[in-house]
Motif scaffolding. Structure first.
Motif, short mmCIF file in Angstrom:
data_model
loop_
_atom_site.label_atom_id
_atom_site.label_comp_id
_atom_site.label_asym_id
_atom_site.label_seq_id
_atom_site.Cartn_x
_atom_site.Cartn_y
_atom_site.Cartn_z
N TRP A 81 -5.25 7.53 7.07
CA TRP A 81 -4.74 6.63 6.05
C TRP A 81 -5.93 5.97 5.38
CZ3 TRP A 81 -5.36 1.36 5.50
CH2 TRP A 81 -4.52 0.73 4.57
N PRO A 82 -5.85 5.66 4.10
CA PRO A 82 -4.77 5.93 3.14
C PRO A 82 -4.88 7.36 2.64
CG PRO A 82 -6.53 4.77 2.02
CD PRO A 82 -6.95 4.89 3.47
N GLY A 83 -3.82 7.83 2.05
CA GLY A 83 -3.84 9.16 1.48
C GLY A 83 -2.45 9.62 1.09
N THR A 84 -2.42 10.77 0.48
CA THR A 84 -1.15 11.39 0.14
C THR A 84 -1.11 12.76 0.79
OG1 THR A 84 -2.03 12.32 -1.90
CG2 THR A 84 -0.92 10.20 -2.08
N ILE A 85 0.10 13.25 0.97
CA ILE A 85 0.29 14.59 1.53
C ILE A 85 1.18 15.39 0.60
CG2 ILE A 85 -0.09 13.99 3.94
CD1 ILE A 85 2.99 13.89 4.28
N GLU A 86 1.00 16.69 0.65
CA GLU A 86 1.89 17.62 -0.03
C GLU A 86 2.53 18.46 1.06
OE1 GLU A 86 0.21 19.23 -3.96
OE2 GLU A 86 -1.54 18.80 -2.68
N SER A 107 -3.36 17.98 2.78
CA SER A 107 -3.99 16.75 2.31
C SER A 107 -5.33 17.12 1.71
CB SER A 107 -4.19 15.77 3.47
OG SER A 107 -4.84 14.60 3.01
N GLU A 108 -5.56 16.67 0.49
CA GLU A 108 -6.82 16.95 -0.22
C GLU A 108 -7.13 18.44 -0.23
OE1 GLU A 108 -9.82 14.39 1.43
OE2 GLU A 108 -8.74 12.58 0.82
N GLY A 109 -6.10 19.27 -0.46
CA GLY A 109 -6.27 20.70 -0.58
C GLY A 109 -6.44 21.45 0.73
#
Length: 151
Positions: A81-86, A107-109
């Motif tokens: 964290w923090p971050g986004t996920i796909e 996360s981040e590719g």
């Protein structure tokens, strides 16, 4: 000796036709300050449930529901964290009463986790498995995972 899995190859998010984006929450962290292993089951659940409960896709006719029968998770990298996920999901296989999904979290590719999940279609009144209908199978076709068997 462990047998190789289909997900052992390089995973590409674009091979998973159903995708969602979410945030990594501070509450997702464990004392090691990375996302706790149990949280990944929630990420994978979010992908499956969001797909099948969307009535516009026709994947859950009235009186029927989906029950998770199996979830195998492969943890590939730390997520912080923090971050986004796909999150990505693709149908891998149909059974008589079940649908098997391949799922990923990126996360981040980079793929940080992958899963193989099996859901069983049940009659909500009897709670017993019920066969997939041709209509349900047809409605799942747009969500077939790409990149398998040379496709």
């Amino acid at each position: 000796m462990n047998a190789p899995t289909r997900l052992a190859a390089t995973l590409r998010l674009e091979d998973f036709p159903y995708r969602l984006t979410d945030n990594v929450r501070f509450a997702d962290l464990d004392p090691n300050q990375h996302v706790n292993n149990a949280v990944y089951a929630t990420y994978f659940e979010t992908g499956r449930v969001t797909l099948v409960k969307d009535r516009s896709f026709g994947l859950m006719p009235a009186g029927l529901g989906w029950m998770l029968a199996r979830l195998d998770i492969h943890f590939r990298a730390e997520l912080r964290w923090p971050g986004t996920i796909e999150m990505g999901l693709g149908v891998a296989k149909f059974g008589r009463t079940s649908v098997t999904f391949d799922q990923v979290v990126f996360s981040e590719g980079r793929c940080v986790a992958s899963a193989h999940s099996v859901t069983v279609l049940i009659d909500e009144s009897t709670r017993k498995p019920t066969p997939l209908t041709p209509e349900i199978i047809a409605n799942f076709q747009r969500w077939l995972r790409r990149g398998m068997d040379g496709k």
